[in-house]
Every structure is written in structure tokens, then in C-alpha cells.
Design an enzyme around this catalytic site. Structure first.
Site, PDB file in Angstrom:
ATOM      1  N   LEU A  53      40.914  20.688  54.266  1.00 31.79           N
ATOM      2  CA  LEU A  53      40.955  19.368  54.879  1.00 31.79           C
ATOM      3  C   LEU A  53      40.479  18.370  53.837  1.00 31.79           C
ATOM      4  O   LEU A  53      39.555  18.662  53.081  1.00 31.79           O
ATOM      5  CB  LEU A  53      40.019  19.308  56.087  1.00 31.79           C
ATOM      6  N   ASP A  54      41.099  17.184  53.789  1.00 30.73           N
ATOM      7  CA  ASP A  54      40.607  16.182  52.846  1.00 30.73           C
ATOM      8  C   ASP A  54      39.306  15.592  53.385  1.00 30.73           C
ATOM      9  O   ASP A  54      38.922  15.838  54.527  1.00 30.73           O
ATOM     10  CB  ASP A  54      41.667  15.126  52.533  1.00 30.73           C
ATOM     11  N   ASN A  55      38.623  14.802  52.574  1.00 30.94           N
ATOM     12  CA  ASN A  55      37.306  14.325  52.975  1.00 30.94           C
ATOM     13  C   ASN A  55      37.342  13.256  54.061  1.00 30.94           C
ATOM     14  O   ASN A  55      36.299  12.840  54.540  1.00 30.94           O
ATOM     15  CB  ASN A  55      36.499  13.859  51.753  1.00 30.94           C
ATOM     16  N   HIS A  56      38.516  12.826  54.493  1.00 34.05           N
ATOM     17  CA  HIS A  56      38.632  11.872  55.593  1.00 34.05           C
ATOM     18  C   HIS A  56      39.123  12.556  56.869  1.00 34.05           C
ATOM     19  O   HIS A  56      39.379  11.891  57.861  1.00 34.05           O
ATOM     20  CB  HIS A  56      39.583  10.730  55.219  1.00 34.05           C
TER      21      HIS A  56
END
Length: 187
Positions: A30-33
């Protein structure tokens, strides 16, 4: 938080204070957002079976987007939209499942604060492909920027009420069954 243990900027998995077994790595980053279900394993065969195998595996997300989404826009998302992928190439997404849903109850805040009164919609999107930031690019392509993205399941492995930053250990055979992949003992 980044879905990695070392080598990134910002908070990472190693900062959770959990003594993970040696060789633990994330699958389906998952990306950090983004937030939600993240698989951690020491079994190196799972990534190939789950995301590079012949049978595509379903990943489901709850997505809050800016503005009210029309039935026509939902149909566009379902049938495929053009997004820009790595190498500055246009790519038409494969058909997927999209439905408008009520605002989910019992969501952890995740530090998100929204201005009251701004129109928005919640969608449930199920994909079988996963280009880099695909859902964000899809919703932006149809004029509805993503405000929040939560992965709630991969096949039959569900996030449920697991709080952010918490870990739930699953027996390996049950894990393989929920992911609908053949059981392979670790190397």
C-alpha cells in the site's frame, strides 16, 4: 506508514514495535496515503502465486471520492478507463466491480479530517489487476479525485475490525485457503 521495513522515508513497518520473524516481507504493498489490509509473510512463494499467477486474485477497496458519483460514471469505472502507467504509457483498465455504498460505519479515523458540507461519495471497488496507484488514477480520470483509500480484502482474507498498526496471525493452511491459492510450505 510505508509498506516496507527499511529503505524509505517516513514511518515504516519496523517501527510498529513488533518482533517479526526474520525474512518477513509485505505482499501487495500500500502506498503511504492508503490504508487497510496488508499481508506480511516469510513464505517467498506467495507473491508469485497471488499476483503473478495465471488466476487473477480479487482485491476490494473502500474509496471516498470528491463529489457525488453518477451511475454513468460508475459504469465507466466498471468497463475500464484510460490511465497513465509506468513509462508514460496509456493503459485501459480491465473491467472491475464498482458500486456506490453508504459511508462505512466504525472506520478508524486514520487522521483524516474532511471539510463539512463538501460533496463526496463512497465506492466499493474490486480489482483483479494492480497497477501503481490504479484506483487513484481511475477515479481522477473520471473527475472524482480519491480522498481516502482502504483495502478491505484480498480474496476471502478480510480486514474486519483490525485496528491500524495491529497484526493478526493466521494459520498457514487457513491463510492459503482464504487467498484461494494452493498450499505450499515455506522454503
Amino acid at each position: 506508514m510505508l509498506s516496507q521495513f527499511i529503505g524509505g522515508q517516513g514511518r515504516m513497518l519496523g517501527e510498529l514495535g513488533i518482533d517479526f520473524p526474520e525474512g518477513t516481507h509485505p505482499i501487495g504493498r500500500l502506498d503511504n496515503h492508503s490504508e487497510g489490509l496488508l499481508i506480511l509473510t516469510t513464505n517467498k512463494k506467495i507473491t508469485k502465486l497471488l499476483f503473478q499467477g495465471e488466476v487473477p486474485h480479487r482485491r476490494t477497496y473502500l474509496v471516498r471520492v470528491y463529489r457525488e458519483v453518477s451511475p454513468e460514471t460508475i459504469e465507466k469505472l466498471r468497463t475500464g478507463v484510460t490511465i497513465r502507467i509506468k513509462g508514460n504509457v496509456d493503459f485501459v483498465t480491465t473491467p472491475c466491480e464498482v458500486e456506490r455504498v453508504e459511508e462505512p460505519e466504525n472506520l478508524f479515523s486514520g487522521g483524516y479530517e474532511y471539510r463539512e458540507g463538501l460533496p463526496h461519495s463512497w465506492l466499493r471497488i474490486t480489482l483483479t489487476e494492480g497497477k501503481f496507484r490504479q484506483i487513484r488514477k481511475m477515479t481522477r480520470a473520471v473527475g472524482h479525485p480519491c480522498q481516502r483509500l482502504i483495502r478491505i480484502s484480498i480474496e476471502n482474507l478480510k480486514l474486519g475490525g483490525l485496528p491500524p498498526g495491529q497484526v493478526q496471525e493466521i494459520e498457514e493452511e487457513d491463510f492459503f485457503e482464504k487467498l484461494r491459492i494452493p498450499y505450499l510450505p515455506p522454503i
